[in-house]
Write a protein that holds these residues in place. Structure first.
Motif, PDB file in Angstrom:
ATOM      1  N   ARG A   6       6.979  29.899  14.386  1.00 45.01           N
ATOM      2  CA  ARG A   6       7.944  30.641  13.575  1.00 45.01           C
ATOM      3  C   ARG A   6       9.115  31.096  14.438  1.00 45.01           C
ATOM      4  NH1 ARG A   6       5.595  35.406  10.125  1.00 45.01           N
ATOM      5  NH2 ARG A   6       4.701  33.593   9.105  1.00 45.01           N
ATOM      6  N   THR A   7       8.826  31.488  15.669  1.00 45.27           N
ATOM      7  CA  THR A   7       9.874  31.927  16.583  1.00 45.27           C
ATOM      8  C   THR A   7      10.866  30.799  16.848  1.00 45.27           C
ATOM      9  OG1 THR A   7       8.366  33.485  17.623  1.00 45.27           O
ATOM     10  CG2 THR A   7      10.322  32.855  18.882  1.00 45.27           C
ATOM     11  N   MET A   8      10.359  29.598  17.073  1.00 49.45           N
ATOM     12  CA  MET A   8      11.238  28.462  17.350  1.00 49.45           C
ATOM     13  C   MET A   8      12.057  28.098  16.109  1.00 49.45           C
ATOM     14  SD  MET A   8      12.409  26.391  19.573  1.00 49.45           S
ATOM     15  CE  MET A   8      11.284  26.309  20.926  1.00 49.45           C
ATOM     16  N   VAL A   9      11.437  28.119  14.941  1.00 43.67           N
ATOM     17  CA  VAL A   9      12.176  27.841  13.704  1.00 43.67           C
ATOM     18  C   VAL A   9      13.295  28.867  13.536  1.00 43.67           C
ATOM     19  CG1 VAL A   9      12.042  27.822  11.184  1.00 43.67           C
ATOM     20  CG2 VAL A   9      10.296  26.660  12.525  1.00 43.67           C
ATOM     21  N   ASN A  10      12.994  30.135  13.766  1.00 46.86           N
ATOM     22  CA  ASN A  10      14.014  31.177  13.634  1.00 46.86           C
ATOM     23  C   ASN A  10      15.124  30.998  14.659  1.00 46.86           C
ATOM     24  OD1 ASN A  10      12.827  32.387  11.443  1.00 46.86           O
ATOM     25  ND2 ASN A  10      11.627  33.803  12.678  1.00 46.86           N
ATOM     26  N   TYR A  12      16.114  28.100  15.978  1.00 46.93           N
ATOM     27  CA  TYR A  12      16.894  26.950  15.510  1.00 46.93           C
ATOM     28  C   TYR A  12      17.768  27.349  14.319  1.00 46.93           C
ATOM     29  CZ  TYR A  12      14.865  23.204  18.357  1.00 46.93           C
ATOM     30  OH  TYR A  12      14.524  22.368  19.386  1.00 46.93           O
ATOM     31  N   ARG A  13      17.240  28.154  13.414  1.00 48.41           N
ATOM     32  CA  ARG A  13      18.024  28.619  12.273  1.00 48.41           C
ATOM     33  C   ARG A  13      19.226  29.427  12.743  1.00 48.41           C
ATOM     34  NH1 ARG A  13      14.770  32.216   8.891  1.00 48.41           N
ATOM     35  NH2 ARG A  13      16.666  32.294   7.653  1.00 48.41           N
ATOM     36  N   ALA A  14      19.019  30.312  13.703  1.00 46.99           N
ATOM     37  CA  ALA A  14      20.103  31.150  14.221  1.00 46.99           C
ATOM     38  C   ALA A  14      21.184  30.301  14.881  1.00 46.99           C
ATOM     39  CB  ALA A  14      19.544  32.169  15.212  1.00 46.99           C
ATOM     40  N   GLY A  16      21.890  27.271  13.909  1.00 53.75           N
ATOM     41  CA  GLY A  16      22.399  26.314  12.931  1.00 53.75           C
ATOM     42  C   GLY A  16      21.827  24.925  13.096  1.00 53.75           C
ATOM     43  N   ARG A  17      20.661  24.829  13.736  1.00 49.46           N
ATOM     44  CA  ARG A  17      20.053  23.539  14.029  1.00 49.46           C
ATOM     45  C   ARG A  17      18.857  23.228  13.139  1.00 49.46           C
ATOM     46  NH1 ARG A  17      18.726  23.969  20.222  1.00 49.46           N
ATOM     47  NH2 ARG A  17      17.642  22.057  19.688  1.00 49.46           N
ATOM     48  N   TYR A  18      18.679  23.973  12.054  1.00 48.81           N
ATOM     49  CA  TYR A  18      17.552  23.781  11.156  1.00 48.81           C
ATOM     50  C   TYR A  18      18.065  23.980   9.736  1.00 48.81           C
ATOM     51  CZ  TYR A  18      12.602  23.801   9.869  1.00 48.81           C
ATOM     52  OH  TYR A  18      11.371  23.480   9.349  1.00 48.81           O
ATOM     53  N   PRO A  19      17.467  23.336   8.743  1.00 49.80           N
ATOM     54  CA  PRO A  19      17.936  23.506   7.365  1.00 49.80           C
ATOM     55  C   PRO A  19      17.970  24.974   6.936  1.00 49.80           C
ATOM     56  CG  PRO A  19      16.350  21.707   7.480  1.00 49.80           C
ATOM     57  CD  PRO A  19      16.345  22.378   8.811  1.00 49.80           C
ATOM     58  N   GLN A  20      18.884  25.275   6.040  1.00 51.86           N
ATOM     59  CA  GLN A  20      19.019  26.643   5.559  1.00 51.86           C
ATOM     60  C   GLN A  20      17.815  27.056   4.722  1.00 51.86           C
ATOM     61  OE1 GLN A  20      22.702  26.870   3.419  1.00 51.86           O
ATOM     62  NE2 GLN A  20      23.766  27.619   5.230  1.00 51.86           N
ATOM     63  N   ALA A  21      17.483  28.332   4.812  1.00 48.33           N
ATOM     64  CA  ALA A  21      16.376  28.888   4.036  1.00 48.33           C
ATOM     65  C   ALA A  21      16.854  29.246   2.635  1.00 48.33           C
ATOM     66  CB  ALA A  21      15.836  30.127   4.724  1.00 48.33           C
ATOM     67  N   VAL A  22      15.917  29.236   1.709  1.00 48.20           N
ATOM     68  CA  VAL A  22      16.174  29.660   0.331  1.00 48.20           C
ATOM     69  C   VAL A  22      15.456  30.987   0.137  1.00 48.20           C
ATOM     70  CG1 VAL A  22      15.850  29.082  -2.099  1.00 48.20           C
ATOM     71  CG2 VAL A  22      16.247  27.255  -0.430  1.00 48.20           C
ATOM     72  N   PRO A  23      16.192  32.058  -0.149  1.00 51.02           N
ATOM     73  CA  PRO A  23      15.527  33.350  -0.350  1.00 51.02           C
ATOM     74  C   PRO A  23      14.703  33.352  -1.637  1.00 51.02           C
ATOM     75  CG  PRO A  23      17.895  33.560  -0.713  1.00 51.02           C
ATOM     76  CD  PRO A  23      17.638  32.152  -0.265  1.00 51.02           C
ATOM     77  N   LEU A  24      13.483  33.834  -1.543  1.00 53.60           N
ATOM     78  CA  LEU A  24      12.593  33.904  -2.698  1.00 53.60           C
ATOM     79  C   LEU A  24      12.413  35.324  -3.203  1.00 53.60           C
ATOM     80  CD1 LEU A  24       9.773  31.476  -1.549  1.00 53.60           C
ATOM     81  CD2 LEU A  24      11.711  30.983  -3.046  1.00 53.60           C
TER      82      LEU A  24
END
Length: 50
Positions: A6-10, A12-14, A16-24
Motif C-alpha cells: 500500500r505504501t508503494m502504491v501511495n 506511485y500515486r503521489a 503520478g505514476r499509478y492510475p487515479q483512484a476513484v473515491p467511494l
C-alpha cells in the motif's frame, strides 16, 4: 492485482505514476480494473523494449 505494498502504491500515486483512484466514500477508494491492467501492460512493454 499487483504485488506492491500500500505504501508503494501511495508513493506511485503521489508521483503520478499509478492510475487515479476513484473515491467511494469516507476514507475508501478503488481503482478501475482496466486502468490498472493497462498500467501493468505498459510496465511489461517497457521491460521488453529496454
Amino acid at each position: 492485482m499487483c504485488a506492491m505494498s500500500r505504501t508503494m502504491v501511495n508513493r506511485y500515486r503521489a508521483e503520478g505514476r499509478y492510475p487515479q483512484a476513484v473515491p467511494l466514500g469516507d476514507r475508501r477508494i478503488a481503482f478501475v480494473r482496466e486502468e490498472v491492467l493497462a498500467w501493468i501492460d505498459a510496465r511489461i512493454a517497457a521491460r521488453t523494449a529496454a
